[in-house]
Structures are given as structure tokens and as C-alpha cells.
Design a protein around this motif. Structure first.
Motif, PDB file in Angstrom:
ATOM      1  N   LEU A 145       0.948  -1.188   0.103  1.00 12.18           N
ATOM      2  CA  LEU A 145      -0.045   0.099  -0.170  1.00 12.18           C
ATOM      3  C   LEU A 145       0.926   1.221   0.123  1.00 12.18           C
ATOM      4  O   LEU A 145       1.828   1.569   0.781  1.00 12.18           O
ATOM      5  CB  LEU A 145      -0.922   0.159   1.205  1.00 12.18           C
ATOM      6  N   ILE A 146       0.392   2.158  -1.032  1.00  9.01           N
ATOM      7  CA  ILE A 146       1.278   3.365  -1.075  1.00  9.01           C
ATOM      8  C   ILE A 146       0.462   4.456  -0.590  1.00  9.01           C
ATOM      9  O   ILE A 146      -0.643   4.542  -0.793  1.00  9.01           O
ATOM     10  CB  ILE A 146       1.589   3.890  -2.439  1.00  9.01           C
ATOM     11  N   VAL A 147       0.845   5.032   0.688  1.00 10.45           N
ATOM     12  CA  VAL A 147       0.106   6.165   1.112  1.00 10.45           C
ATOM     13  C   VAL A 147       0.674   7.536   0.452  1.00 10.45           C
ATOM     14  O   VAL A 147       1.616   8.000   0.762  1.00 10.45           O
ATOM     15  CB  VAL A 147       0.144   6.232   2.552  1.00 10.45           C
ATOM     16  N   GLY A 148      -0.276   8.053  -0.373  1.00 14.26           N
ATOM     17  CA  GLY A 148       0.225   9.642  -1.082  1.00 14.26           C
ATOM     18  C   GLY A 148      -0.045   9.501  -2.460  1.00 14.26           C
ATOM     19  O   GLY A 148       0.624   8.429  -3.265  1.00 14.26           O
ATOM     20  N   GLY A 149      -0.909  10.429  -2.907  1.00 10.46           N
ATOM     21  CA  GLY A 149      -1.381  10.321  -4.366  1.00 10.46           C
ATOM     22  C   GLY A 149      -0.669  11.386  -5.142  1.00 10.46           C
ATOM     23  O   GLY A 149      -1.167  11.832  -6.189  1.00 10.46           O
ATOM     24  N   GLY A 150       0.311  11.990  -4.745  1.00 11.34           N
ATOM     25  CA  GLY A 150       1.486  13.088  -5.461  1.00 11.34           C
ATOM     26  C   GLY A 150       2.047  12.333  -6.548  1.00 11.34           C
ATOM     27  O   GLY A 150       2.055  10.944  -6.723  1.00 11.34           O
ATOM     28  N   ALA A 151       2.876  12.993  -7.454  1.00  8.72           N
ATOM     29  CA  ALA A 151       3.604  12.415  -8.453  1.00  8.72           C
ATOM     30  C   ALA A 151       4.452  11.053  -8.004  1.00  8.72           C
ATOM     31  O   ALA A 151       4.552  10.077  -8.516  1.00  8.72           O
ATOM     32  CB  ALA A 151       4.595  13.414  -8.856  1.00  8.72           C
ATOM     33  N   ALA A 152       5.191  11.213  -6.826  1.00  9.91           N
ATOM     34  CA  ALA A 152       6.172  10.393  -6.222  1.00  9.91           C
ATOM     35  C   ALA A 152       5.467   9.059  -5.735  1.00  9.91           C
ATOM     36  O   ALA A 152       5.625   7.820  -6.328  1.00  9.91           O
ATOM     37  CB  ALA A 152       6.859  10.671  -4.980  1.00  9.91           C
ATOM     38  N   GLY A 153       4.059   9.200  -5.176  1.00  9.42           N
ATOM     39  CA  GLY A 153       3.043   8.144  -4.738  1.00  9.42           C
ATOM     40  C   GLY A 153       2.703   7.145  -6.050  1.00  9.42           C
ATOM     41  O   GLY A 153       2.744   6.000  -6.095  1.00  9.42           O
ATOM     42  N   CYS A 154       2.286   8.137  -7.004  1.00 11.28           N
ATOM     43  CA  CYS A 154       1.774   7.457  -8.091  1.00 11.28           C
ATOM     44  C   CYS A 154       2.769   6.554  -9.101  1.00 11.28           C
ATOM     45  O   CYS A 154       2.358   5.403  -9.388  1.00 11.28           O
ATOM     46  CB  CYS A 154       0.989   8.546  -9.241  1.00 11.28           C
ATOM     47  N   GLU A 155       3.974   7.417  -9.174  1.00 13.56           N
ATOM     48  CA  GLU A 155       5.110   6.877  -9.887  1.00 13.56           C
ATOM     49  C   GLU A 155       5.457   5.408  -9.313  1.00 13.56           C
ATOM     50  O   GLU A 155       5.655   4.359  -9.952  1.00 13.56           O
ATOM     51  CB  GLU A 155       6.280   7.582 -10.128  1.00 13.56           C
TER      52      GLU A 155
END
Ligand SMILES: Cc1cc2nc3c(=O)[nH]c(=O)nc-3n(C[C@H](O)[C@H](O)[C@H](O)COP(=O)(O)OP(=O)(O)OC[C@H]3O[C@@H](n4cnc5c(N)ncnc54)[C@H](O)[C@@H]3O)c2cc1C
Length: 362
Positions: A145-155
Motif C-alpha cells: 500500500l502506497i500512502v500519498g497520491g502525488g507524483a512520487a506516490g503514483c509513480e
């Protein structure tokens, strides 16, 4: 008389300062680099590393070697406090370093906002060693699970999913974001990226803040229970507490203000660049590696000019930034103003830019 310059942090701006010093040293200035890691990790290539396209050696630079080549002393320590009035830097473990001039490029941390964190997750922040160490574990688990939907999280989510597909490792990457994904770019880009993520099988929760974490699930602000087999926090930049603790004027997030010459507003002999500072003239620009890279030549030039008591030059952020987000399997989403393209050519361009960047430091 020889003066002492401390470079604190081996981030995107300071490694360029080191490279410039190798070519053109600042005369009569004794320079030390203080950083807890012997490596610099290039943020632009982290997603390619996560996907398994690049090796660790391809995405990092040996800072100790670079410092040595530039005639700069490398000190492996973490700064904990700066006392501007005494011109002294304190490091963890008690070491104290006097300076005449000091420059900070220590990046930012990204820890969960209101989340109740387990101690073992609290360091998972920037593209530094600890995150790199998490990657192998996350690649193997079934529901990272990735927490964070900015560029870094999505990538990183897309890269993890691509790694699984390439290596036939079953599982589904999940991402939770307190806003809509990529909300700092544009609604159109966000929609496009969300559909790419969904087409790859990534499950996305938007407008939900991760609030409490348990061993195998998190609770969100919408009372949702999201199961996971490992969590990576990429929830946006937070300041290192050292500035506020040192009594330096900071913004509401704890980042010190710098002028357009990259000097702290209250102390002309303290410089700063990259994520760790806020430009007083452009307080709302995103924290991203691109700005640290663009600030680097100005930072070097101004450290040099300040040492020679010359007039300083000014940093002006670019008006339109180029974003190229890797979406996995050597495709990327390119965004430049109103232009958006999702294809292999965009990835090739990104790969070329990133490799050329790294070649300068190898
Ligand atoms: C997974 C991921 C992918 C990303 N991808 C991109 C991208 O493609 N493009 C982009 O523009 N941005 C990207 N970003 C954002 C980017 O990583 C940051 O904006 C960038 O790293 C900031 O650079 P910096 O020079 O400010 O600091 P950093 O490059 O983070 O370097 C900070 C340095 O300071 C050291 N340090 C930290 N604390 C201390 C201390 N107290 N004392 C001494 N040294 C210290 C660290 O060890 C490190 O060497 C990404 C971020 C993440 C997490």
C-alpha cells in the motif's frame, strides 16, 4: 585568511555544487560536506529502480568520492541544530562544527499527517537509503500500500505493479490519497493518470486520509479498512525540525524562508536550496527535485560570490515545468503546460534526460 564553508546534506543542489567546485574551487575557503549517507539517490530514477529497470548503482552517486575529487572533506553525520549567532552547527552524537558560511540542502521528510505511526514506518520518507531498502520487501508482498497520491506516490505504485507483472509475482498494489491523485498538476492529467493506474490493476482510494495503521490494515478518515502487506509513506514533504528548534524563522510547515539569492531571510551567511527551504517570493511552488537541480548553479555561484564579497545573482523559478511520469513497461506520461502524451517516446526522453544527468556525476 581561510574561511570555512559547511555544506549540510548531499541533495540534488549540493552534488552540483561539489561538481562545480571540482572544476572551479572557491579559493581560500575550506569546505566540508556533512551528510548521514555516503550516497546521493537521484529521485528521477527511483521509479525505474523500483520497477527493476535500473540497478542501485545506476540511480545513486558516491558522494564521498565526489567530495574527495572536489577537495571537500566529507563528514558522515546528521545535523541536529544550528546556532547562527555563534556560527556553529551541532550534529547528532555531539560533534560541533564552527563555520563562516553554511548551506543547507537536506531535503524534506514525508511522514503521515494525523496517522498513528508504528515506529518502524516513521523513517519511510524520501528516496534515500531506507526507502530503497524497503523496496525489495514490497516487491514480493501481495498487497503493498502506497500512502500519498502525488507524483512520487503514483509513480512508485505504477513501478511496483510493473515489477510484479514483469516478474510474474501475484498481487495488487494499492494507493490511498487524502486528495485526488496528482491534484497539484491539472484535473485532466489526474483523470488520465487515474485511468492508467486502474488499467494496470492498481486499486486507488481518493479523498481518504490514512489515519491509523495496524499490522495488516489501515483505517482511513472515511472509516474504510484497507488491507495491506506493507506500507510505503509518500505523503508529502515535512520540514526537518532542526530549523524551528534552532529559532530560525520558518513557514507554517517548518521550512525556513530564503530570498531569491537563496539566503535565509534573517541570516545572509546561511544559504539553502531544494525541498528544505521555501522561497519567500514563490512560497507555493511544489517541492520537487527539479527545483533543487535548477537552483544548484545559482547556489554555487552565490556561495562563491559571497566568499569574494561580490554582488549575488538571483534565482527565478521556471514558469512552466515539464513533468514526465513513468507509468511502467517503459511508457511515460508527459505533461508540459496544455500538452499531455502517454507513450514510449515520453519514457525514452525521460530515460535520456535522467541518464545524461547522472553521467555528470559518475
Ligand atoms: C519516490 C520518489 C520519487 C520522486 N520522483 C521525482 C521526480 O521524478 N522528479 C522530481 O523532480 N522529484 C521527484 N521526487 C521529489 C524529490 O525526491 C525531492 O524533491 C528531491 O529529492 C529534493 O531534493 P533535495 O536536494 O532538496 O534533497 P534530497 O535529494 O532529498 O537530499 C537530502 C540530503 O540531505 C541529507 N540529510 C537529510 N537530513 C539531514 C541532516 N539533518 N543533516 C545532514 N544531512 C541530512 C540526506 O541524507 C540527503 O543526502 C520524488 C520523491 C520520491 C520520494
Amino acid at each position: 585568511m581561510t574561511r570555512r564553508l559547511l555544506l549540510v546534506g548531499a541533495g540534488h543542489a549540493h552534488i552540483e555544487v561539489l561538481r562545480s567546485m571540482k572544476e572551479q574551487p572557491i579559493q581560500h575557503v575550506d569546505v566540508c560536506l556533512i551528510s548521514p549517507s555516503e550516497h546521493f539517490y537521484y529521485s528521477g530514477m527511483i521509479s525505474g529502480y523500483v520497477e527493476g529497470i535500473y540497478s542501485l548503482e545506476e540511480v545513486r552517486v558516491d558522494v564521498k568520492r565526489l567530495a574527495h575529487e572536489a577537495g571537500v572533506h566529507f563528514i558522515r553525520k546528521r545535523a541536529s541544530r544550528v546556532y547562527p549567532n555563534f556560527k556553529k552547527l551541532f550534529c547528532q552524537g555531539g560533534a560541533v562544527y564552527p563555520f563562516d558560511l553554511i548551506s543547507f540542502d537536506i531535503g524534506a521528510k514525508s511522514q503521515p499527517g494525523q496517522l498513528v505511526p508504528s515506529p518502524e514506518y516513521s523513517h519511510m520518507n524520501d528516496p534515500n537509503k531506507k526507502m530503497v531498502e524497503q523496496i525489495e520487501e514490497l516487491r514480493q508482498t501481495s498487497q503493498p500500500l502506497i500512502v500519498g497520491g502525488g507524483a512520487a506516490g503514483c509513480e512508485v505504485a505504477l513501478a511496483l505493479q510493473a515489477y510484479k507483472a514483469r516478474n510474474e509475482i501475484p498481487g495488487q498494489v494499492r494507493l490511498v490519497s487524502s486528495s485526488s491523485v496528482l491534484n497539484s498538476i491539472s484535473k485532466r492529467t489526474a483523470k488520465k493518470l487515474r485511468s492508467i493506474m486502474e488499467s494496470k490493476g492498481i486499486q486507488v482510494w481518493e479523498q481518504e486520509r490514512a489515519e491509523v495503521m495496524y499490522d495488516d490494515y489501515i483505517m482511513t478518515s472515511a472509516n474504510n479498512k484497507i488491507r495491506h502487506t506493507g506500507v510505503l509513506w509518500l505523503g508529502g514533504p515535512l520540514a526537518d525540525p532542526l530549523f524551528e528548534a534552532s529559532g530560525i524563522k520558518v513557514d507554517e510547515k517548518g521550512f525556513p524562508f530564503v530570498t531569491d539569492t537563496l539566503q535565509f531571510t534573517d541570516y545572509e551567511f546561511i544559504f539553502g536550496a531544494g525541498d528544505c527551504v521555501t522561497l519567500e517570493t514563490y512560497p507555493n511552488i511544489d517541492k520537487s527535485g527539479v527545483h533543487a537541480v535548477k537552483q544548484a548553479p545559482i547556489l554555487y555561484e552565490n556561495l562563491r560570490r559571497f566568499s569574494y564579497a561580490k554582488e549575488l545573482t538571483v534565482y527565478e523559478p521556471q514558469k512552466v515545468a515539464l513533468y514526465i511520469l513513468s507509468t511502467g513497461m517503459k511508457k511515460a506520461l508527459l505533461v508540459y503546460g496544455p500538452v499531455t502524451a502517454h507513450n514510449k517516446r515520453a519514457w525514452k526522453l525521460k530515460n535520456k534526460i535522467d541518464r545524461e544527468y547522472m553521467d555528470k556525476y559518475k
